[in-house]
Scaffold this motif. Sequence first.
Motif, PDB file in Angstrom:
ATOM      1  N   SER A  20       0.907  -1.036  -0.084  1.00 13.22           N
ATOM      2  CA  SER A  20      -0.250  -0.110  -0.034  1.00 13.22           C
ATOM      3  C   SER A  20       0.797   1.227   0.162  1.00 13.22           C
ATOM      4  O   SER A  20       1.754   1.454   1.013  1.00 13.22           O
ATOM      5  N   LEU A  21       0.569   1.912  -0.905  1.00 15.73           N
ATOM      6  CA  LEU A  21       1.348   3.543  -1.320  1.00 15.73           C
ATOM      7  C   LEU A  21       0.733   4.547  -0.699  1.00 15.73           C
ATOM      8  O   LEU A  21      -0.524   4.697  -1.293  1.00 15.73           O
ATOM      9  N   ARG A  22       1.260   5.489   0.164  1.00 12.10           N
ATOM     10  CA  ARG A  22       0.311   6.443   0.456  1.00 12.10           C
ATOM     11  C   ARG A  22       1.148   7.587   0.736  1.00 12.10           C
ATOM     12  O   ARG A  22       2.235   7.795   1.352  1.00 12.10           O
ATOM     13  N   ALA A  23       0.871   8.949  -0.049  1.00  9.90           N
ATOM     14  CA  ALA A  23       1.696  10.112   0.148  1.00  9.90           C
ATOM     15  C   ALA A  23       1.349  10.409   1.676  1.00  9.90           C
ATOM     16  O   ALA A  23       0.416  10.157   2.709  1.00  9.90           O
ATOM     17  N   GLU A  24       2.468  11.413   2.350  1.00 12.27           N
ATOM     18  CA  GLU A  24       2.442  11.809   3.483  1.00 12.27           C
ATOM     19  C   GLU A  24       1.115  12.584   4.092  1.00 12.27           C
ATOM     20  O   GLU A  24       0.578  12.628   5.043  1.00 12.27           O
ATOM     21  N   THR A  44       4.807   6.882   2.017  1.00 12.89           N
ATOM     22  CA  THR A  44       4.874   5.629   3.104  1.00 12.89           C
ATOM     23  C   THR A  44       4.520   4.226   2.268  1.00 12.89           C
ATOM     24  O   THR A  44       3.703   4.160   1.449  1.00 12.89           O
ATOM     25  N   ILE A  45       5.433   3.394   2.596  1.00 12.35           N
ATOM     26  CA  ILE A  45       5.097   1.910   2.120  1.00 12.35           C
ATOM     27  C   ILE A  45       4.656   1.248   2.956  1.00 12.35           C
ATOM     28  O   ILE A  45       5.266   1.100   4.044  1.00 12.35           O
ATOM     29  N   GLU A  46       3.564   0.489   3.099  1.00  8.48           N
ATOM     30  CA  GLU A  46       2.887  -0.141   4.148  1.00  8.48           C
ATOM     31  C   GLU A  46       2.643  -1.744   3.758  1.00  8.48           C
ATOM     32  O   GLU A  46       2.097  -1.813   2.502  1.00  8.48           O
ATOM     33  N   ASN A  47       2.911  -2.716   4.571  1.00 14.00           N
ATOM     34  CA  ASN A  47       2.424  -3.884   4.423  1.00 14.00           C
ATOM     35  C   ASN A  47       1.098  -4.171   4.948  1.00 14.00           C
ATOM     36  O   ASN A  47       0.906  -4.290   6.232  1.00 14.00           O
ATOM     37  N   PRO A 125       4.439 -13.342  -9.937  1.00 11.96           N
ATOM     38  CA  PRO A 125       4.789 -12.115  -9.219  1.00 11.96           C
ATOM     39  C   PRO A 125       3.767 -11.092  -9.861  1.00 11.96           C
ATOM     40  O   PRO A 125       3.517 -11.002 -10.926  1.00 11.96           O
ATOM     41  N   GLY A 126       3.459 -10.264  -8.712  1.00 10.54           N
ATOM     42  CA  GLY A 126       2.580  -9.209  -9.089  1.00 10.54           C
ATOM     43  C   GLY A 126       3.133  -8.067  -9.753  1.00 10.54           C
ATOM     44  O   GLY A 126       4.469  -7.869  -9.964  1.00 10.54           O
ATOM     45  N   ARG A 127       2.425  -7.116 -10.716  1.00  9.88           N
ATOM     46  CA  ARG A 127       2.909  -6.096 -11.144  1.00  9.88           C
ATOM     47  C   ARG A 127       3.521  -4.857 -10.160  1.00  9.88           C
ATOM     48  O   ARG A 127       2.949  -4.936  -8.992  1.00  9.88           O
ATOM     49  N   PRO A 128       4.461  -4.461 -10.746  1.00  5.35           N
ATOM     50  CA  PRO A 128       4.928  -3.314  -9.972  1.00  5.35           C
ATOM     51  C   PRO A 128       3.874  -2.122  -9.756  1.00  5.35           C
ATOM     52  O   PRO A 128       3.029  -1.890 -10.340  1.00  5.35           O
ATOM     53  N   HIS A 129       4.036  -1.474  -8.574  1.00  4.49           N
ATOM     54  CA  HIS A 129       3.312  -0.389  -8.137  1.00  4.49           C
ATOM     55  C   HIS A 129       4.001   0.900  -8.024  1.00  4.49           C
ATOM     56  O   HIS A 129       5.153   1.137  -7.839  1.00  4.49           O
ATOM     57  N   ALA A 130       3.091   1.948  -8.352  1.00  5.36           N
ATOM     58  CA  ALA A 130       3.610   3.243  -8.466  1.00  5.36           C
ATOM     59  C   ALA A 130       2.754   4.316  -7.790  1.00  5.36           C
ATOM     60  O   ALA A 130       1.523   4.144  -7.594  1.00  5.36           O
ATOM     61  N   ILE A 131       3.561   5.350  -7.689  1.00  2.00           N
ATOM     62  CA  ILE A 131       2.744   6.352  -6.848  1.00  2.00           C
ATOM     63  C   ILE A 131       3.393   7.911  -7.700  1.00  2.00           C
ATOM     64  O   ILE A 131       4.662   7.844  -7.947  1.00  2.00           O
TER      65      ILE A 131
END
Length: 324
Positions: A20-24, A44-47, A125-131
């Motif tokens: 999970s990617l999230r801006a501050e 933030t990168i969260e598992n 493998p899953g696709r790369p994720h981006a922000i």
Amino acid sequence: AFGTAFAHEGPEGHAHGQVSLRAEDRRSPVELTEQNGAFSGVFTIENTGPGPLKITRIALRDAPSDPRVPPGVSVALESGGSAVTLAPGEKAKAVVQWKPTGKARELYGQIVVESDAVSAGSDEPGRPHAIGIHAERGYGLGFFDFIGQHILSLLTFLPLLGVIAIFIAHLVGYNDDKKLRSLTVVIQGLNLVLACWLYAKFDTNFTRADGNDGYQFIEHGVWIRSLHIEYFMGVDGTSISMVFLTALISFCGALASFSVSDQLKGYFAMYNLLVTGMFGVFVSLDLFMFYVFWEVMLLPMYLLIGLWGGPRRQYAAIKFFLYT
């Protein structure tokens, strides 16, 4: 844009993590703020999955042969490096920095996060994720920097103020239609001034190697996320000339329109709407957005020809409709 990797238990029962990617500030893209001439931002990168998550790479989406962002952009984990293993529920912060060394004034890009997360229902493998990331350098205008950063939107939508004013005048029964001529001339004059400033500030030596695919004065944001449609504007060496010519001809056309004496409200409403469509066509970098402005341009042009044209205006309007 930002993505999420699905968490599940693979065929062998091994639990995987979820990215999970999230801006501050909990918005996307990551807005970089300026300090001492450099820009920085944090996300933030969260598992959020039930198993451990191994982040294998954090990098800028870019390539030497296809530079999408300006030089001087870097990204790394706050703790250093670009790889880390996160336990379920654990977070890690990544810092994006831009030290402008080139000519670009806008930064629009994406940070790619690769991990061992897998696609749902398989061990593939899953696709790369981006922000997304975004930063703006000022134009030295102080309070009016907003104008420089959004000048393409101002050029495009300023004529709509004329359309709205004419519509309101019609609703309230305002009958001094001759003043609508002056209003249209003033609006087109302002647009010409903005276009002159834009043309003067355009850097003719700016190339794709400087980033942003060679486009300047970019405005980029999500419009319809579900359909992957973006609000995307920019100009290059070709479109900047068309923008300036559109502003010049629109101003001259507004002056020439003083000869029109019938149905002035309708005429000047259609004229201002036509100008909005023309500007939008030349600055749009999204195909759907280009199509919308193209259609916006056709309707008022058809009506202007058919209602206020010459002796064979109906014939000309039908031909225009058929060929466009």
